[in-house]
Design an enzyme around this catalytic site. Structure first.
Site, PDB file in Angstrom:
ATOM      1  N   SER A  16       0.863  -1.184   0.000  1.00  0.00           N
ATOM      2  CA  SER A  16       0.000   0.000   0.000  1.00  0.00           C
ATOM      3  C   SER A  16       0.900   1.235   0.000  1.00  0.00           C
ATOM      4  O   SER A  16       2.132   1.114   0.018  1.00  0.00           O
ATOM      5  CB  SER A  16      -0.908  -0.018   1.222  1.00  0.00           C
ATOM      6  OG  SER A  16      -0.137  -0.115   2.389  1.00  0.00           O
ATOM      7  N   SER A  17       0.292   2.399  -0.021  1.00  0.00           N
ATOM      8  CA  SER A  17       1.007   3.689   0.044  1.00  0.00           C
ATOM      9  C   SER A  17       1.952   3.922  -1.130  1.00  0.00           C
ATOM     10  O   SER A  17       2.975   4.595  -0.973  1.00  0.00           O
ATOM     11  CB  SER A  17       1.819   3.821   1.345  1.00  0.00           C
ATOM     12  OG  SER A  17       0.983   3.644   2.443  1.00  0.00           O
ATOM     13  N   TYR A  57      -6.296   9.416  13.112  1.00  0.00           N
ATOM     14  CA  TYR A  57      -5.140   8.525  13.262  1.00  0.00           C
ATOM     15  C   TYR A  57      -5.282   7.299  12.358  1.00  0.00           C
ATOM     16  O   TYR A  57      -4.313   6.716  11.909  1.00  0.00           O
ATOM     17  CB  TYR A  57      -4.994   8.046  14.711  1.00  0.00           C
ATOM     18  CG  TYR A  57      -4.447   9.109  15.630  1.00  0.00           C
ATOM     19  CD1 TYR A  57      -3.108   9.489  15.553  1.00  0.00           C
ATOM     20  CD2 TYR A  57      -5.257   9.728  16.561  1.00  0.00           C
ATOM     21  CE1 TYR A  57      -2.606  10.468  16.389  1.00  0.00           C
ATOM     22  CE2 TYR A  57      -4.765  10.715  17.396  1.00  0.00           C
ATOM     23  CZ  TYR A  57      -3.431  11.081  17.307  1.00  0.00           C
ATOM     24  OH  TYR A  57      -2.945  12.056  18.132  1.00  0.00           O
ATOM     25  N   GLU A 144     -10.067   4.874  -9.060  1.00  0.00           N
ATOM     26  CA  GLU A 144      -8.980   4.319  -8.255  1.00  0.00           C
ATOM     27  C   GLU A 144      -9.563   3.274  -7.315  1.00  0.00           C
ATOM     28  O   GLU A 144     -10.486   3.568  -6.558  1.00  0.00           O
ATOM     29  CB  GLU A 144      -8.339   5.470  -7.453  1.00  0.00           C
ATOM     30  CG  GLU A 144      -7.261   5.006  -6.505  1.00  0.00           C
ATOM     31  CD  GLU A 144      -6.839   6.105  -5.506  1.00  0.00           C
ATOM     32  OE1 GLU A 144      -7.189   7.289  -5.681  1.00  0.00           O
ATOM     33  OE2 GLU A 144      -6.167   5.747  -4.537  1.00  0.00           O
ATOM     34  N   PRO A 193       8.153  -9.244  -7.189  1.00  0.00           N
ATOM     35  CA  PRO A 193       6.880  -8.848  -6.573  1.00  0.00           C
ATOM     36  C   PRO A 193       5.885  -8.295  -7.599  1.00  0.00           C
ATOM     37  O   PRO A 193       4.682  -8.558  -7.518  1.00  0.00           O
ATOM     38  CB  PRO A 193       7.293  -7.762  -5.563  1.00  0.00           C
ATOM     39  CG  PRO A 193       8.728  -8.039  -5.271  1.00  0.00           C
ATOM     40  CD  PRO A 193       9.312  -8.579  -6.550  1.00  0.00           C
ATOM     41  N   GLY A 357     -10.703  20.594  14.682  1.00  0.00           N
ATOM     42  CA  GLY A 357     -10.633  19.404  15.520  1.00  0.00           C
ATOM     43  C   GLY A 357     -11.922  19.168  16.287  1.00  0.00           C
ATOM     44  O   GLY A 357     -12.842  19.985  16.263  1.00  0.00           O
ATOM     45  N   CYS A 384     -12.248  26.653  11.814  1.00  0.00           N
ATOM     46  CA  CYS A 384     -13.294  25.853  12.446  1.00  0.00           C
ATOM     47  C   CYS A 384     -13.093  25.822  13.964  1.00  0.00           C
ATOM     48  O   CYS A 384     -13.322  26.825  14.612  1.00  0.00           O
ATOM     49  CB  CYS A 384     -13.374  24.467  11.810  1.00  0.00           C
ATOM     50  SG  CYS A 384     -15.017  23.776  11.953  1.00  0.00           S
ATOM     51  N   LEU A 385     -12.604  24.716  14.553  1.00  0.00           N
ATOM     52  CA  LEU A 385     -12.359  24.724  15.994  1.00  0.00           C
ATOM     53  C   LEU A 385     -11.379  25.846  16.353  1.00  0.00           C
ATOM     54  O   LEU A 385     -11.466  26.437  17.431  1.00  0.00           O
ATOM     55  CB  LEU A 385     -11.812  23.363  16.439  1.00  0.00           C
ATOM     56  CG  LEU A 385     -11.559  23.224  17.930  1.00  0.00           C
ATOM     57  CD1 LEU A 385     -12.844  23.408  18.734  1.00  0.00           C
ATOM     58  CD2 LEU A 385     -10.953  21.868  18.256  1.00  0.00           C
ATOM     59  N   HIS A 510     -14.084  25.620   6.264  1.00  0.00           N
ATOM     60  CA  HIS A 510     -12.768  25.051   5.945  1.00  0.00           C
ATOM     61  C   HIS A 510     -12.285  25.541   4.585  1.00  0.00           C
ATOM     62  O   HIS A 510     -12.504  24.858   3.575  1.00  0.00           O
ATOM     63  CB  HIS A 510     -12.845  23.524   5.911  1.00  0.00           C
ATOM     64  CG  HIS A 510     -13.048  22.889   7.247  1.00  0.00           C
ATOM     65  ND1 HIS A 510     -12.008  22.430   8.005  1.00  0.00           N
ATOM     66  CD2 HIS A 510     -14.174  22.654   7.959  1.00  0.00           C
ATOM     67  CE1 HIS A 510     -12.477  21.918   9.129  1.00  0.00           C
ATOM     68  NE2 HIS A 510     -13.790  22.042   9.128  1.00  0.00           N
ATOM     69  N   GLU A 512      -9.399  25.457   3.412  1.00  0.00           N
ATOM     70  CA  GLU A 512      -8.335  24.605   2.867  1.00  0.00           C
ATOM     71  C   GLU A 512      -8.853  23.612   1.819  1.00  0.00           C
ATOM     72  O   GLU A 512      -8.113  23.222   0.925  1.00  0.00           O
ATOM     73  CB  GLU A 512      -7.601  23.861   4.002  1.00  0.00           C
ATOM     74  CG  GLU A 512      -8.379  22.764   4.723  1.00  0.00           C
ATOM     75  CD  GLU A 512      -9.246  23.263   5.871  1.00  0.00           C
ATOM     76  OE1 GLU A 512      -9.626  24.444   5.867  1.00  0.00           O
ATOM     77  OE2 GLU A 512      -9.569  22.451   6.766  1.00  0.00           O
TER      78      GLU A 512
HETATM   79  N1  GLN Z   1     -15.631  20.401  17.064  1.00  0.00           N
HETATM   80  C1  GLN Z   1     -16.132  21.601  16.476  1.00  0.00           C
HETATM   81  C2  GLN Z   1     -17.578  21.452  16.048  1.00  0.00           C
HETATM   82  O1  GLN Z   1     -18.078  20.380  15.924  1.00  0.00           O
HETATM   83  C3  GLN Z   1     -15.260  22.029  15.318  1.00  0.00           C
HETATM   84  C4  GLN Z   1     -15.187  21.040  14.210  1.00  0.00           C
HETATM   85  C5  GLN Z   1     -14.038  21.269  13.259  1.00  0.00           C
HETATM   86  O2  GLN Z   1     -13.057  21.924  13.607  1.00  0.00           O
HETATM   87  N2  GLN Z   1     -14.120  20.722  12.077  1.00  0.00           N
HETATM   88  O3  GLN Z   1     -18.254  22.432  15.847  1.00  0.00           O
END
Ligand code: GLN
Length: 533
Positions: A16-17, A57, A144, A193, A357, A384-385, A510, A512
């Protein structure tokens, strides 16, 4: 080229990877640069309906499309390379396939029949593959197949590819990505391989048309001939894929190796134009020859796993190139930040980004980093967070609401400056309460946001449950935090900023996810510029 959509499958062997996603995106880029319309799809062999419920993770970043699909991070690469939006249809998991087959079974659609992997699951897979072609928008659909050939869980996908190849003939080609390991002791690249993984594909009834071989060293003509002979492919269909300094180099390497030309040949397409990659080359030139460097701290809680912030890191690459500078990210674990070490940890940073997050872990470190940025007038960008933490920090340290928090982290807080909407409070189904996908935002005149976007109405992608609590709007505004972007339908605060600070902005969405090579995101571009001073 007229007529039917052509289908290209990308499979992987040996390990993989190896970068199937980047290979698929690079091939798509080459076809697009010849003037064709192309889209890319990822089939993921796991049972989750989507990666939305997966821990970063486990699976790296969860990417979000305009239509609100939570998808594999490869879709981010597809968008960054092609500058074309993807959708729910571009990412399908085994869970989703089974869910729809089982739902059909419950509705009685297969009445009287035994529902089986073949044909029911494979038919569902084939339908999902052909769905993108049927929209009439694309001349090429590149699919893919996640996982490695030989995995039990990807068998139904390989079987679907076998059937489609049989049904479609020259409208379908298979590109197989493998690895040629280098044995230092004998000083050789080994082909076995690769041979074995092709044998495995053949056992499943799939003859690959093109082999792309990852290798640390150039592949000699003899080795190419040997692989071609043992794997039943033509000599020119054995493609060398050397390790590249950046993923953005891969389309050019594949162009040199004539990957697109060979694939077109296999699909019986006579190309009408050569690839035009001038803009791409220009970007690469800027990327490789920056005149300056800037260090930006990325404060998050998954920093040991950079894949978790993939789109942010890539957006900085795009924004750096525009600013003729290399952005050096200093990945800082928010849990490691304390009142005592904060100055030392952030002293080299010319700007601070606080990452998105979920959950309480590392929150206080994020708040500390924001306090540092606000007080020391270091450019700050919260996503966001990260934006929610900026609101919490301001509430605690400027408004004096000492226990201010998000209801997510402290349900008992007396100052829930970030809270759930009333309408969301009774929903428990996973994903049910998330605000996902593109929403409109109206930008206020005379603000930093207006200067950055240079327009009033924007659309950005969301992935969160909690919101700025509008009951506090007046207190915040009076104390100097301005709400500069608002959702025009729901009145939700989408952008906050501090006008007395040189650059302090937090966004609930977001940005990004929307930064591409051709369209670097204005928020990242302006933030990098501010960090350069
Ligand atoms: N945990 C926060 C929420 O649910 C922010 C979510 C995030 O940063 N994507 O609103």
């Amino acid at each position: 080229m007229q007529g039917k959509t052509k289908y290209i499958f990308v499979t992987g062997g040996v390990t993989s990877s190896l970068g199937k996603g980047i290979l698929a995106a690079s091939l798509a880029k080459l076809l697009q640069s010849r003037g064709y319309t192309v889209t890319i799809q990822k089939l993921d062999p796991y049972i989750n309906i989507d990666p939305g419920t997966l821990n970063p993770y486990e699976h790296g970043e969860c990417y979000v499309t305009d239509d609100g699909a939570e998808t594999d991070l490869d879709l981010g690469h597809y968008e960054r390379f092609l500058n074309v939006s993807t959708s729910q249809a571009n990412n399908v998991t085994t869970g989703r396939i089974y869910l729809s087959v089982i739902e059909k079974e419950r509705k009685g659609e297969f009445l009287g029949k035994t529902v089986q992997v073949i044909p029911h699951i494979t038919d569902e897979i084939k339908n999902r593959i052909k769905l993108l072609g049927k929209t009439g928008q694309y001349q090429f659909v590149i699919t893919e197949i996640g996982g490695t050939v030989g995995d039990i869980e990807s068998l139904p996908y390989i079987e679907a590819v076998r059937q489609l190849k049989w049904e479609m003939g020259q409208d379908c080609a298979v590109v197989h990505l493998t690895l040629l390991p280098y044995l230092a002791t004998s000083g050789e690249l080994k082909t076995k391989p690769t041979q074995h993984s092709v044998k495995l594909l053949l056992e499943y009834g799939v003859q690959p048309d093109v082999l792309v071989c990852r290798s640390e060293y150039a592949i000699s003509r003899d080795i190419r001939k040997k692989i071609a002979l043992f794997c039943n492919v033509s000599n020119d269909a054995v493609i060398e894929a050397l390790d590249a300094p950046t993923i953005y180099e891969v389309p050019l390497l594949m162009e040199q190796e004539k990957l697109d030309e060979i694939v077109l040949q296999k699909l019986n397409v006579t190309p009408d134009a050569e690839p035009k990659l001038d803009k791409w080359r220009e970007f690469l030139h800027k990327l490789h020859n920056p005149s300056k460097e800037v260090c930006i701290a990325l404060v998050g809680k998954y920093v040991e796993l950079k894949e978790s912030y993939k789109s942010i890191a890539e957006a900085f690459i795009h924004a750096g190139a525009v600013n003729d500078c290399k952005v050096k990210l200093d990945w800082i674990h928010s849990e490691s930040l304390t009142e005592e070490n904060i100055n030392a940890k952030l002293k080299n940073a010319k700007g601070i980004l606080v990452a998105p997050g979920f959950g309480n872990r590392g929150i206080e470190g994020k708040v500390l980093a924001i306090k540092y940025a606000r007080e020391n007038k270091v450019p700050f960008f919260g996503i966001c967070l990260g934006m929610q933490c900026a609101v919490i920090e301001f509430a605690r340290n400027v408004l004096g609401l000492k226990d201010a928090h998000s209801r997510e982290m402290n349900p008992a807080t007396n100052s829930p400056v970030i809270d759930l909407l009333e309408a969301q409070k009774n929903i428990s189904h996973m994903g049910g309460t998330m605000r996902l996908g593109a929403y409109p935002c109206r930008i206020e005149d005379g603000t930093l946001a207006k200067k950055i976007y240079n327009t009033t109405d924007i659309q950005e992608r969301h992935r969160h449950r909690y919101e700025f609590n509008n009951e506090y709007t007046k207190q915040f505004t009076q104390a100097g935090m301005v709400i500069s972007g608002i959702n025009p339908d729901a009145g939700l605060a989408e952008i906050v900023e501090i006008p007395t600070h040189p650059f302090f902005i937090g966004v609930q969405f977001h940005p990004e996810y929307k930064s591409t090579v051709e369209r670097p995101h204005p928020l990242f571009v302006s933030f990098v510029k501010a960090c350069l001073g």
